[in-house]
Design a protein around this motif. Structure first.
Motif, PDB file in Angstrom:
ATOM      1  N   MET A   1      -8.860  46.635  36.438  1.00  0.00           N
ATOM      2  CA  MET A   1      -8.621  46.048  35.118  1.00  0.00           C
ATOM      3  C   MET A   1      -8.903  47.090  34.042  1.00  0.00           C
ATOM      4  O   MET A   1      -9.886  47.838  34.136  1.00  0.00           O
ATOM      5  CB  MET A   1      -9.503  44.815  34.922  1.00  0.00           C
ATOM      6  CG  MET A   1      -9.271  44.086  33.611  1.00  0.00           C
ATOM      7  SD  MET A   1     -10.116  42.482  33.538  1.00  0.00           S
ATOM      8  CE  MET A   1      -9.069  41.519  34.643  1.00  0.00           C
ATOM      9  N   TYR A   3     -10.441  47.800  31.116  1.00  0.00           N
ATOM     10  CA  TYR A   3     -11.433  47.274  30.184  1.00  0.00           C
ATOM     11  C   TYR A   3     -11.245  47.835  28.772  1.00  0.00           C
ATOM     12  O   TYR A   3     -11.297  47.092  27.787  1.00  0.00           O
ATOM     13  CB  TYR A   3     -12.846  47.614  30.671  1.00  0.00           C
ATOM     14  CG  TYR A   3     -13.198  47.027  32.014  1.00  0.00           C
ATOM     15  CD1 TYR A   3     -12.869  45.700  32.333  1.00  0.00           C
ATOM     16  CD2 TYR A   3     -13.878  47.771  32.969  1.00  0.00           C
ATOM     17  CE1 TYR A   3     -13.212  45.155  33.557  1.00  0.00           C
ATOM     18  CE2 TYR A   3     -14.223  47.237  34.201  1.00  0.00           C
ATOM     19  CZ  TYR A   3     -13.880  45.937  34.498  1.00  0.00           C
ATOM     20  OH  TYR A   3     -14.214  45.391  35.714  1.00  0.00           O
ATOM     21  N   TYR A  27      -5.270  36.940  31.499  1.00  0.00           N
ATOM     22  CA  TYR A  27      -5.851  37.537  32.706  1.00  0.00           C
ATOM     23  C   TYR A  27      -6.598  36.438  33.475  1.00  0.00           C
ATOM     24  O   TYR A  27      -7.827  36.315  33.354  1.00  0.00           O
ATOM     25  CB  TYR A  27      -6.807  38.673  32.342  1.00  0.00           C
ATOM     26  CG  TYR A  27      -6.210  39.713  31.428  1.00  0.00           C
ATOM     27  CD1 TYR A  27      -5.444  40.757  31.932  1.00  0.00           C
ATOM     28  CD2 TYR A  27      -6.409  39.642  30.044  1.00  0.00           C
ATOM     29  CE1 TYR A  27      -4.883  41.715  31.091  1.00  0.00           C
ATOM     30  CE2 TYR A  27      -5.856  40.596  29.197  1.00  0.00           C
ATOM     31  CZ  TYR A  27      -5.092  41.624  29.723  1.00  0.00           C
ATOM     32  OH  TYR A  27      -4.538  42.569  28.888  1.00  0.00           O
ATOM     33  N   LEU A  30     -10.023  36.997  35.222  1.00  0.00           N
ATOM     34  CA  LEU A  30     -11.096  37.609  34.445  1.00  0.00           C
ATOM     35  C   LEU A  30     -12.446  36.965  34.784  1.00  0.00           C
ATOM     36  O   LEU A  30     -12.613  35.752  34.691  1.00  0.00           O
ATOM     37  CB  LEU A  30     -10.810  37.442  32.952  1.00  0.00           C
ATOM     38  CG  LEU A  30     -11.764  38.145  31.975  1.00  0.00           C
ATOM     39  CD1 LEU A  30     -11.593  39.654  32.053  1.00  0.00           C
ATOM     40  CD2 LEU A  30     -11.525  37.652  30.550  1.00  0.00           C
ATOM     41  N   THR A  31     -13.408  37.778  35.181  1.00  0.00           N
ATOM     42  CA  THR A  31     -14.739  37.280  35.534  1.00  0.00           C
ATOM     43  C   THR A  31     -15.718  37.563  34.393  1.00  0.00           C
ATOM     44  O   THR A  31     -15.426  38.337  33.470  1.00  0.00           O
ATOM     45  CB  THR A  31     -15.269  37.955  36.802  1.00  0.00           C
ATOM     46  OG1 THR A  31     -15.482  39.363  36.527  1.00  0.00           O
ATOM     47  CG2 THR A  31     -14.280  37.815  37.957  1.00  0.00           C
ATOM     48  N   GLU A  33     -18.424  39.261  34.725  1.00  0.00           N
ATOM     49  CA  GLU A  33     -18.748  40.691  34.853  1.00  0.00           C
ATOM     50  C   GLU A  33     -17.687  41.542  34.167  1.00  0.00           C
ATOM     51  O   GLU A  33     -18.014  42.484  33.421  1.00  0.00           O
ATOM     52  CB  GLU A  33     -18.845  41.067  36.335  1.00  0.00           C
ATOM     53  CG  GLU A  33     -19.104  42.536  36.595  1.00  0.00           C
ATOM     54  CD  GLU A  33     -20.528  42.962  36.301  1.00  0.00           C
ATOM     55  OE1 GLU A  33     -20.750  44.179  36.166  1.00  0.00           O
ATOM     56  OE2 GLU A  33     -21.407  42.089  36.192  1.00  0.00           O
ATOM     57  N   ASP A  34     -16.412  41.223  34.396  1.00  0.00           N
ATOM     58  CA  ASP A  34     -15.335  41.936  33.699  1.00  0.00           C
ATOM     59  C   ASP A  34     -15.500  41.826  32.190  1.00  0.00           C
ATOM     60  O   ASP A  34     -15.311  42.802  31.449  1.00  0.00           O
ATOM     61  CB  ASP A  34     -13.962  41.348  34.074  1.00  0.00           C
ATOM     62  CG  ASP A  34     -13.545  41.618  35.509  1.00  0.00           C
ATOM     63  OD1 ASP A  34     -13.965  42.656  36.068  1.00  0.00           O
ATOM     64  OD2 ASP A  34     -12.806  40.785  36.073  1.00  0.00           O
ATOM     65  N   ARG A  37     -18.026  44.088  30.775  1.00  0.00           N
ATOM     66  CA  ARG A  37     -17.516  45.470  30.786  1.00  0.00           C
ATOM     67  C   ARG A  37     -16.560  45.704  29.615  1.00  0.00           C
ATOM     68  O   ARG A  37     -16.545  46.783  29.008  1.00  0.00           O
ATOM     69  CB  ARG A  37     -16.826  45.760  32.119  1.00  0.00           C
ATOM     70  CG  ARG A  37     -17.749  45.719  33.328  1.00  0.00           C
ATOM     71  CD  ARG A  37     -18.829  46.782  33.242  1.00  0.00           C
ATOM     72  NE  ARG A  37     -19.736  46.727  34.396  1.00  0.00           N
ATOM     73  CZ  ARG A  37     -20.853  47.415  34.493  1.00  0.00           C
ATOM     74  NH1 ARG A  37     -21.226  48.223  33.505  1.00  0.00           N
ATOM     75  NH2 ARG A  37     -21.636  47.309  35.563  1.00  0.00           N
ATOM     76  N   ILE A  38     -15.760  44.691  29.296  1.00  0.00           N
ATOM     77  CA  ILE A  38     -14.855  44.790  28.145  1.00  0.00           C
ATOM     78  C   ILE A  38     -15.672  44.892  26.857  1.00  0.00           C
ATOM     79  O   ILE A  38     -15.390  45.721  25.977  1.00  0.00           O
ATOM     80  CB  ILE A  38     -13.904  43.576  28.092  1.00  0.00           C
ATOM     81  CG1 ILE A  38     -12.934  43.610  29.282  1.00  0.00           C
ATOM     82  CG2 ILE A  38     -13.125  43.536  26.778  1.00  0.00           C
ATOM     83  CD1 ILE A  38     -12.198  42.303  29.505  1.00  0.00           C
TER      84      ILE A  38
END
Length: 257
Positions: A1, A3, A27, A30-31, A33-34, A37-38
Motif C-alpha cells: 500500500m 502510505y 481501500y 485498509l487496516t 495498522e495501515d 502508517r499513513i
C-alpha cells in the motif's frame, strides 16, 4: 500500500478544503495498522515542509464514541505548531471543512514518557501541570463518513487547538471529578466530568504512551497532550463563540470568524 501517496491525498484535501471519499471505501482492505502508517507518513511530509510536532492528541476516549465506531480503545494523532491558536486568536472557519469543538484537559509534560509499562503514577510524575483547552476537530473525509481507519489516517481528525493561560499543578486537581461546562453563544450545550475520559484523563495519557511504544515514539518533555473530549463535539460556524470552563482551572473562549 502506498502510505505516502494516500497521505498526500489527505494533505491536499486539507489544503484545498475539498474532501475526499472515505479511505475505507477506496481501500476496502485498509487496516488500523495501515492507517497509522499513513498518518505517520503525513506527519513526516508536514515536518519536511517546516512544521514542528508540539504534542499528541487522544481521541475516542468516551464509551459512546467507541461504540459508534465499533472499537474498544482510543486512537491518537499529532499536534503541530501551525495548529495552535493563541488564547483570544479567532479560528478562521474558511480554512476548515466541517469543524467541531471539544473541551479537553491538556497535560503539559516536564519529562519524557515512553512505553511499554507506563502507569497513571508515571503520568503524574512526568506532568508539569494541566491547562484548559479546546480541540477543533475536522475531517478531510466527506461529510464525516468515517470508520476507525479513516480518522486515524487523517491524523485522528485533528485541525486546531487552543490552550488557556492558566496551568495548575496536577497534584492540586482531582482529574476524575473535575467538572467541565461547554457553552456555545452564551448557552450551555454540554457538561461533564473528567472521568468521562477513559475513566481518568491520566489513564488515557498512559494508554497513549504505551500505544506509541509499538512505533518507537515517546511522549517528549515539553509536549502538549490533549487527553480527550469530556463531552460530545459541537458543530462550529462563522460567528459562533465557545466558552469552556473547568472547575479549578478557569475558562477559555474561542470565536470563529
Amino acid at each position: 500500500m502506498d502510505y505516502r501517496g494516500i497521505a498526500t491525498e489527505l494533505l491536499a484535501a486539507e489544503a484545498s478544503c475539498r474532501p475526499i471519499e472515505p479511505l475505507t471505501a477506496t481501500y476496502p482492505d485498509l487496516t488500523v495498522e495501515d492507517a497509522y502508517r499513513i498518518q505517520l507518513a503525513g506527519i513526516e511530509i508536514k515536518k519536511a515542509r517546516g512544521s514542528k510536532v508540539i504534542g499528541k492528541k487522544i481521541g475516542l476516549t468516551s464509551k459512546a464514541m467507541q461504540q459508534l465506531l465499533g472499537v474498544n480503545e482510543p486512537d491518537y494523532g499529532h499536534l503541530l505548531d501551525n495548529m495552535l491558536l493563541l488564547e483570544g486568536e479567532p479560528c478562521r472557519r474558511e480554512e476548515l471543512l466541517l469543524p467541531r469543538v471539544e473541551g479537553e484537559l491538556a497535560f503539559i509534560l516536564k519529562d519524557t514518557l515512553k512505553g511499554p509499562g507506563v502507569t497513571i503514577a508515571d503520568v503524574f510524575r512526568a506532568t508539569e501541570g494541566i491547562m484548559p483547552a479546546f480541540e477543533i476537530v475536522d475531517s478531510r473525509i466527506r461529510d464525516w463518513k468515517i470508520k476507525l481507519p479513516d480518522t486515524i489516517a487523517d491524523n485522528a481528525s485533528s485541525a486546531r487547538l487552543v490552550l488557556g493561560s492558566r496551568m495548575v499543578p496536577i497534584k492540586d486537581l482531582d482529574l476524575r471529578l473535575i467538572g467541565m461546562v461547554l457553552e456555545k453563544n452564551g448557552e450551555v450545550v454540554s457538561s461533564g466530568a473528567g472521568a468521562a475520559v477513559w475513566g481518568h484523563p491520566a489513564a488515557a495519557v498512559a494508554w497513549l504512551a504505551n500505544k506509541l511504544a509499538a512505533f518507537d515514539i515517546a511522549l517528549e518533555a515539553g509536549e502538549i497532550i490533549l487527553s480527550g473530549a469530556v463531552t460530545a463535539a459541537e458543530n462550529a460556524s462563522a460567528g459562533d463563540v465557545f466558552t469552556v470552563s473547568f472547575y479549578g482551572l478557569g475558562s477559555l473562549s474561542l470565536k470563529f470568524v
